[in-house]
Design a protein around this motif. Sequence first.
Motif, short mmCIF file in Angstrom:
data_model
loop_
_atom_site.label_atom_id
_atom_site.label_comp_id
_atom_site.label_asym_id
_atom_site.label_seq_id
_atom_site.Cartn_x
_atom_site.Cartn_y
_atom_site.Cartn_z
N MET A 1 0.86 -1.20 0.00
CA MET A 1 0.00 0.00 0.00
C MET A 1 0.89 1.25 0.00
O MET A 1 1.68 1.45 0.92
CB MET A 1 -0.90 -0.04 1.25
N LEU A 2 0.75 2.06 -1.04
CA LEU A 2 1.56 3.27 -1.13
C LEU A 2 1.04 4.31 -0.14
O LEU A 2 -0.16 4.46 0.04
CB LEU A 2 1.50 3.81 -2.56
N ASP B 65 -3.25 -4.08 -7.54
CA ASP B 65 -3.22 -5.07 -6.45
C ASP B 65 -4.45 -4.97 -5.56
O ASP B 65 -4.53 -5.63 -4.53
CB ASP B 65 -1.94 -4.92 -5.61
N GLY B 66 -5.40 -4.13 -5.95
CA GLY B 66 -6.64 -3.99 -5.18
C GLY B 66 -6.57 -2.89 -4.13
O GLY B 66 -7.59 -2.55 -3.52
N SER B 67 -5.38 -2.33 -3.91
CA SER B 67 -5.28 -1.25 -2.92
C SER B 67 -5.76 0.06 -3.54
O SER B 67 -5.86 0.19 -4.77
CB SER B 67 -3.85 -1.11 -2.41
N HIS B 77 0.30 12.25 -2.20
CA HIS B 77 0.58 10.85 -2.55
C HIS B 77 1.44 10.84 -3.81
O HIS B 77 1.30 11.71 -4.66
CB HIS B 77 -0.77 10.16 -2.83
N VAL B 78 2.29 9.84 -3.91
CA VAL B 78 3.09 9.67 -5.13
C VAL B 78 2.78 8.32 -5.77
O VAL B 78 2.83 7.28 -5.10
CB VAL B 78 4.60 9.76 -4.83
N THR B 79 2.44 8.32 -7.04
CA THR B 79 2.35 7.09 -7.82
C THR B 79 3.70 6.88 -8.49
O THR B 79 4.11 7.70 -9.33
CB THR B 79 1.26 7.20 -8.91
N PRO B 80 4.41 5.80 -8.12
CA PRO B 80 5.74 5.60 -8.71
C PRO B 80 5.65 5.27 -10.19
O PRO B 80 4.65 4.74 -10.67
CB PRO B 80 6.30 4.41 -7.92
N ARG B 81 6.73 5.56 -10.89
CA ARG B 81 6.81 5.27 -12.33
C ARG B 81 6.48 3.80 -12.60
O ARG B 81 6.82 2.92 -11.81
CB ARG B 81 8.20 5.62 -12.85
#
Lengths: 126, 126
Positions: A1-2, B65-67, B77-81
């Motif tokens: 979970m990010l 992954d469902g999260s 929040h950061v969404t990684p590459r």
Amino acid sequence: MLPVASLEEEFSQITEYFSPRVIAEANGQYFKIAKMKGEFVRHNHENEDEFFYVIKGVFCLRYDDGSEARLSAGQCHVTPRGVWHHPYAPDEAWVMFVEPAETLHTGSVESALSRSVESQTAHLKS
Amino acid sequence: MLPVASLEEEFSQITEYFSPRVIAEANGQYFKIAKMKGEFVRHNHENEDEFFYVIKGVFCLRYDDGSEARLSAGQCHVTPRGVWHHPYAPDEAWVMFVEPAETLHTGSVESALSRSVESQTAHLKS
């Protein structure tokens, strides 16, 4: 979970003025927050632009040409690379700013207010 | 005199959901805002991280992954590459996000919601 970070919670961890706290990293940029009050050090960053966004209060950047960027909550501003700037906040201001991870927050100026990048990220390792 | 931008004013210029508006550039990164409502396109950016900060409302990023990262106003929040993400907003949300200037906001996915970088910066040239 990010992770999701709350700026309110992150600011509540800050006990010192002008001491940056890194809250996120993306594309080699650090997203930092700081509580500002009073005069900071006049400085520049030769190769790095600096983005500022004010969360609370009023935060000002004075430039050598006599102009001043006065930012209230909800306002943003970019100090271009190389430009000398003299930040100050008349009262406590909460500021988010973004700069490359390697940027020194007092630029080429060493001051009692200078904080190492390590100290700005220390909470991430605890 | 270097410009100061008010996010409230910048948002007032936006008439379409999911249509990014560039409000600043620093170090090759675009600082963008968008009004979000409903489902956006599931996409990824192979080489670029994406930073999100919510100004108003609730904005969500669902992962494969469902999260889910559920961001309220004042959260980031950061969404990684490389990571596929499916953004949505249950009601109108105002979001600031930061990504490299060359990033396509729907990544490798071409959609009716895709907007060119030129359209995201058109107001800067007017």
